[in-house]
Design a protein around this motif. Structure first.
Motif, PDB file in Angstrom:
ATOM      1  N   ASP A   1     -10.843   8.631  -6.250  1.00 26.60           N
ATOM      2  CA  ASP A   1      -9.512   9.222  -6.244  1.00 26.60           C
ATOM      3  C   ASP A   1      -9.092   9.497  -4.801  1.00 26.60           C
ATOM      4  N   LYS A   2      -7.829   9.310  -4.532  1.00 27.51           N
ATOM      5  CA  LYS A   2      -7.322   9.571  -3.190  1.00 27.51           C
ATOM      6  C   LYS A   2      -5.994  10.302  -3.278  1.00 27.51           C
ATOM      7  N   ALA A   3      -5.859  11.400  -2.519  1.00 27.87           N
ATOM      8  CA  ALA A   3      -4.598  12.132  -2.456  1.00 27.87           C
ATOM      9  C   ALA A   3      -3.636  11.396  -1.528  1.00 27.87           C
ATOM     10  N   GLY A   4      -2.355  11.439  -1.840  1.00 27.56           N
ATOM     11  CA  GLY A   4      -1.352  10.780  -1.014  1.00 27.56           C
ATOM     12  C   GLY A   4      -0.787  11.720   0.043  1.00 27.56           C
ATOM     13  N   LEU A   5       0.187  11.216   0.784  1.00 27.30           N
ATOM     14  CA  LEU A   5       0.789  11.988   1.867  1.00 27.30           C
ATOM     15  C   LEU A   5       1.521  13.221   1.341  1.00 27.30           C
TER      16      LEU A   5
ATOM     17  N   HIS B   1      -3.809   7.701  -5.444  1.00 32.20           N
ATOM     18  CA  HIS B   1      -4.210   6.850  -6.571  1.00 32.20           C
ATOM     19  C   HIS B   1      -5.473   7.397  -7.217  1.00 32.20           C
ATOM     20  N   LEU B   2      -5.732   6.931  -8.445  1.00 35.87           N
ATOM     21  CA  LEU B   2      -6.929   7.323  -9.166  1.00 35.87           C
ATOM     22  C   LEU B   2      -7.981   6.225  -9.047  1.00 35.87           C
ATOM     23  N   LYS B   3      -9.212   6.606  -9.161  1.00 36.24           N
ATOM     24  CA  LYS B   3     -10.318   5.655  -9.094  1.00 36.24           C
ATOM     25  C   LYS B   3     -10.144   4.562 -10.153  1.00 36.24           C
ATOM     26  N   GLY B   4     -10.296   3.319  -9.726  1.00 36.12           N
ATOM     27  CA  GLY B   4     -10.198   2.196 -10.644  1.00 36.12           C
ATOM     28  C   GLY B   4      -8.792   1.731 -10.941  1.00 36.12           C
TER      29      GLY B   4
ATOM     30  N   LEU C   1       0.810  -1.222   0.000  1.00 33.07           N
ATOM     31  CA  LEU C   1       0.000   0.000   0.000  1.00 33.07           C
ATOM     32  C   LEU C   1       0.841   1.269   0.000  1.00 33.07           C
ATOM     33  N   MET C   2       2.149   1.104   0.061  1.00 38.36           N
ATOM     34  CA  MET C   2       3.015   2.272   0.247  1.00 38.36           C
ATOM     35  C   MET C   2       2.896   3.292  -0.875  1.00 38.36           C
ATOM     36  N   GLU C   3       2.952   2.835  -2.117  1.00 38.71           N
ATOM     37  CA  GLU C   3       2.927   3.778  -3.233  1.00 38.71           C
ATOM     38  C   GLU C   3       1.639   4.584  -3.234  1.00 38.71           C
ATOM     39  N   SER C   4       0.524   3.921  -2.970  1.00 36.43           N
ATOM     40  CA  SER C   4      -0.753   4.626  -2.909  1.00 36.43           C
ATOM     41  C   SER C   4      -0.794   5.604  -1.747  1.00 36.43           C
ATOM     42  N   GLU C   5      -0.248   5.191  -0.587  1.00 40.18           N
ATOM     43  CA  GLU C   5      -0.270   6.059   0.586  1.00 40.18           C
ATOM     44  C   GLU C   5       0.595   7.300   0.368  1.00 40.18           C
ATOM     45  N   PHE C   6       1.742   7.125  -0.239  1.00 42.28           N
ATOM     46  CA  PHE C   6       2.658   8.251  -0.431  1.00 42.28           C
ATOM     47  C   PHE C   6       2.219   9.168  -1.562  1.00 42.28           C
ATOM     48  N   PHE C   7       1.797   8.595  -2.685  1.00 44.24           N
ATOM     49  CA  PHE C   7       1.566   9.396  -3.894  1.00 44.24           C
ATOM     50  C   PHE C   7       0.104   9.490  -4.302  1.00 44.24           C
TER      51      PHE C   7
ATOM     52  N   VAL D   1      -0.849   6.463  -8.371  1.00 40.47           N
ATOM     53  CA  VAL D   1      -1.045   5.134  -8.930  1.00 40.47           C
ATOM     54  C   VAL D   1      -2.202   5.199  -9.925  1.00 40.47           C
ATOM     55  N   GLY D   2      -1.966   4.731 -11.147  1.00 41.69           N
ATOM     56  CA  GLY D   2      -2.979   4.779 -12.188  1.00 41.69           C
ATOM     57  C   GLY D   2      -2.951   6.054 -13.002  1.00 41.69           C
ATOM     58  N   GLY D   3      -2.117   7.020 -12.628  1.00 39.54           N
ATOM     59  CA  GLY D   3      -2.044   8.287 -13.353  1.00 39.54           C
ATOM     60  C   GLY D   3      -1.010   8.245 -14.463  1.00 39.54           C
TER      61      GLY D   3
END
Length: 448
Positions: A217-221, A206-209, A198-204, A258-260
């Motif tokens: 969509d979720k903003a990272g740290l 991710h986009l929906k899907g 989950l690290m990459e998503s947590e830090f940077f 992630v996904g962008g």
């Protein structure tokens, strides 16, 4: 009468770069003076007052590092930023170590430049106040405070080392709150607490899907810390694949969710910390050398409590006041002389965090009154004396071994009860036994 605009000094021998910088800063409302050499820049610095200096790294009669060093000595309150060639990470690091508060790479990104200028102007208005919770009067703490104040004026990455419990996050927060980023978020993250997948998503982000479960969509740290400070605690626990991605984010000042398909620019200062020895991790191959040098531009070491024993009384009083307030006690508990002396001689392998835990337990055991040395329950205290003292007393050797053992046990329990003011829960803790076990022994030995 209108206030005179803040003045900026631009030092660059390339006319087109100088013109680009002048136009950008003029549109921001600044007054401009320009120089093409180190010599011209020194002359202007001697004649005029500036709020900001932007200097190129390569100049006909020297380099930007020399000018940064000169400004640090002659004009220590002046923020100076260095313009470096694209991809010249080593030059950027050298400029930060020399005292530059930030750097900007060619080709110059105007959005990044404007943010840099805004930060520099805030630096001239900032003033640190209070100790921010960093209590102590010993030389090592005074030196740490002075270093924090200097680092607050910089944008350089900082790496904090020190034993567990020495206040590494507190130091990171102080650097943030005394800096121009104080109004923006301070985002702490324990790198060892995030699952690797989950690290990459947590830090940077991710986009929906982008993966199963990514319903929005979720903003990272990094995005959460925009304009502020990202504190990477226990950075030595980062797996190698994340070290590569973190290095790119620091170098490019941009992250790819992630996904962008495109990177998103971020304006974040990174402060890292660990209780591990990163040089050992380098030797083992579990930490990347290039990331180490990127994070460890400036190193700060938090001193252990053993190095600042004279601060223990002050720290103790502050902790007791806080505990009394949080527990709703009518008065603040006090330590008797023996208890304070015992604290001052204890090695405290857990440092300030251990001191806090010891005092919290002591406040509970003392029922909010005066705290005795026994209430501290430090190794070698009270329990050992209560049990060992009777054993050291001379006893007749007879056939009634069981009776003699009962006498020794009875004396130990009676002494512990007296020390604990006949509070059975405290006495059981002093003797290292459960309350139920103590109650059974009291009944068996007919102790009144």
């Amino acid at each position: 009468m209108s206030k005179a605009p803040a003045q900026a000094l631009i030092v660059d021998d390339e006319a087109d770069i100088r013109e680009l910088l002048e136009i950008t800063l003029l549109r921001m409302g600044l007054g401009i003076r320009a120089a093409g050499t180190v010599r011209e820049a020194r002359a202007l610095l001697a004649e005029h007052h500036f709020e900001l200096c932007l200097t190129d790294m390569r100049l006909p009669d020297g380099n930007g590092i020399e000018l940064v060093s000169h400004i640090q000595k002659k004009h220590p309150g002046l923020p100076v930023a260095v313009i470096t060639a694209y991809g010249s990470a080593q030059a950027a690091v050298e400029s930060l170590k020399a005292g530059a508060f930030d750097f900007v790479s060619k080709p110059i990104d105007l959005t990044q430049l404007r943010k840099l200028v805004d930060t520099a102007l805030k630096l001239k208005r900032e003033s640190a106040a209070g100790d921010g919770g960093l209590l102590g009067n010993t030389p090592v703490i005074e030196a740490l405070r002075a270093l924090i104040d200097r680092l607050a004026r910089s944008q350089a990455p900082v790496h904090i080392t020190g034993e567990s419990g020495t206040g590494k996050e507190l130091v990171a927060r102080l650097i943030h709150t005394r800096s121009p980023r104080a109004d923006a978020p301070f985002v702490p993250v324990n790198c060892g607490a995030i699952p690797a997948e989950l690290m990459e998503s947590e830090f940077f982000g991710h986009l929906k899907g982008s993966f199963t479960g990514a319903t929005r969509d979720k903003a990272g740290l990094f995005q959460a810390a925009e304009g502020g400070t990202l504190f990477l605690d226990e950075v030595g626990d980062l797996p190698l694949h994340m070290q590569v991605k973190l290095l790119r984010a620091l170098q490019e000042r941009a992250v790819r969710p992630v996904g962008g398909e495109t990177e998103v620019a971020v304006n974040v200062r990174v402060i890292s910390a660990t209780h591990k020895d990163l040089s050992q991790l380098l030797a083992l191959g579990t930490f990347r050398q290039d990331l180490y040098y990127r994070l460890n531009v400036i190193e700060v070491r938090t001193p252990s409590l053993r190095e600042r024993r004279d601060d223990i009384p002050l720290l103790t009083q502050a902790i007791l006041v806080r505990l009394a307030r949080s527990n709703g006690l009518p008065v603040t508990p006090t330590l008797d002389a023996a208890a304070l002396a015992r604290l001052c001689e204890h090695p405290f392998p857990g440092n300030v965090r251990e001191l806090e835990n010891v005092l919290e337990r002591a406040v509970t055991l003392s029922d909010g009154g005066s705290i005795l040395a026994c209430d501290l329950q430090l190794r070698g205290d009270c329990v050992a004396r209560s049990v060992a003292a009777p054993a050291a007393a001379p006893a007749a050797i007879g056939n009634d071994l069981e009776g003699q053992m009962e006498d020794i046990e009875r004396r130990a329990i009676v002494e512990a009860l007296a020390t604990a003011r006949y509070n059975k829960t405290r006495a059981a803790a002093l003797l290292g036994m459960s309350f139920r076990s103590l109650r059974y022994r009291i009944k068996k030995l007919n102790i009144e």
